[in-house]
Design a protein around this motif. Structure first.
Motif, PDB file in Angstrom:
ATOM      1  N   SER A   1      -4.157  76.421  74.384  1.00  0.00           N
ATOM      2  CA  SER A   1      -3.613  77.228  73.292  1.00  0.00           C
ATOM      3  C   SER A   1      -3.475  78.695  73.707  1.00  0.00           C
ATOM      4  O   SER A   1      -2.464  79.341  73.418  1.00  0.00           O
ATOM      5  CB  SER A   1      -4.518  77.111  72.068  1.00  0.00           C
TER       6      SER A   1
ATOM      7  N   ARG B   1       0.091  80.738  74.149  1.00  0.00           N
ATOM      8  CA  ARG B   1       0.343  82.002  73.458  1.00  0.00           C
ATOM      9  C   ARG B   1       0.896  83.054  74.405  1.00  0.00           C
ATOM     10  O   ARG B   1       1.733  83.870  74.038  1.00  0.00           O
ATOM     11  CB  ARG B   1      -0.953  82.487  72.819  1.00  0.00           C
TER      12      ARG B   1
ATOM     13  N   LYS C   1       2.677  73.411  73.645  1.00  0.00           N
ATOM     14  CA  LYS C   1       2.135  73.208  72.302  1.00  0.00           C
ATOM     15  C   LYS C   1       1.833  71.732  72.076  1.00  0.00           C
ATOM     16  O   LYS C   1       0.862  71.392  71.404  1.00  0.00           O
ATOM     17  CB  LYS C   1       3.116  73.719  71.250  1.00  0.00           C
TER      18      LYS C   1
ATOM     19  N   VAL D   1      -1.479  71.016  73.638  1.00  0.00           N
ATOM     20  CA  VAL D   1      -2.567  71.468  72.769  1.00  0.00           C
ATOM     21  C   VAL D   1      -2.791  70.451  71.649  1.00  0.00           C
ATOM     22  O   VAL D   1      -3.927  70.069  71.362  1.00  0.00           O
ATOM     23  CB  VAL D   1      -2.263  72.863  72.176  1.00  0.00           C
TER      24      VAL D   1
END
Length: 182
Positions: free
Chosen positions: A81, A85, A97, A100
């Motif tokens: 994560s 970012r 993503k 994650v």
């Protein structure tokens, strides 16, 4: 006769735990095979770190420690994560993503098994166990939405679909096995 009935009772109580461990062991193997496909936007150091965390989680599950596995794969999800970012390439970000989300699904699955075992492995499972399974299902649904709407077309979508489907099926099996009705 009473001794035989007591032995039968213990065997019946052990069945869900045995099936759960088998389901999770197969999920661990799935995670190892899938990880290289999902790490498109990561550096080599990031990949090595995530691979190491994945291996540690699998070892913990192999040793019958779903709580340790949940903590370790949770660390992998947190790291992925943070990396996601920081990625500036918007075409790679949905893939990471998804990674994650899959790690979080795995974490909730391991956590549900740990809670089930800690509560005595009796069905129906407690509300907390069923809620943890439900959270895993929410993460699995999030993975599905990432695949369907946001992945770049050049990405191998079929492998992602298969992974999400297998995690979802495993969560459905745990829900059924643990006696979670909602």
């Amino acid at each position: 006769m009473a001794y035989q009935q007591a032995g039968d009772h213990e065997r019946i109580r052990a069945i869900p735990r045995i099936r759960s461990i088998w389901v999770v062991w197969s999920l661990c193997c799935l995670g190892v095979l899938a990880l290289p496909l999902l790490t498109i936007g990561l550096t080599e150091t990031d990949r090595l770190t995530l691979n190491k965390l994945q291996e540690q989680a699998e070892q913990a599950m192999g040793q019958g420690d779903p709580d340790g596995a949940a903590i370790t794969i949770g660390k992998a999800a947190l790291l992925a994560s943070q990396i996601t970012r920081d990625i500036t390439d918007k075409t790679v970000r949905p893939v990471d993503k998804l990674l994650v989300s899959l790690y979080r699904t795995q974490e909730h699955t391991y956590r549900a098994i740990a809670l089930f075992q800690q509560s005595g492995s009796q069905t129906p499972a407690s509300f907390g166990v069923c809620q943890t399974i439900a959270q895993g299902m929410v993460q699995s649904a999030h993975s599905k939405s990432l695949i369907e709407g946001h992945l770049p077309k050049e990405t191998s979508v079929s492998s992602f679909h298969q992974q999400v489907r297998e995690w979802d099926e495993s969560l459905q099996e745990l829900k059924k096995e643990f006696g979670c009705t909602k």
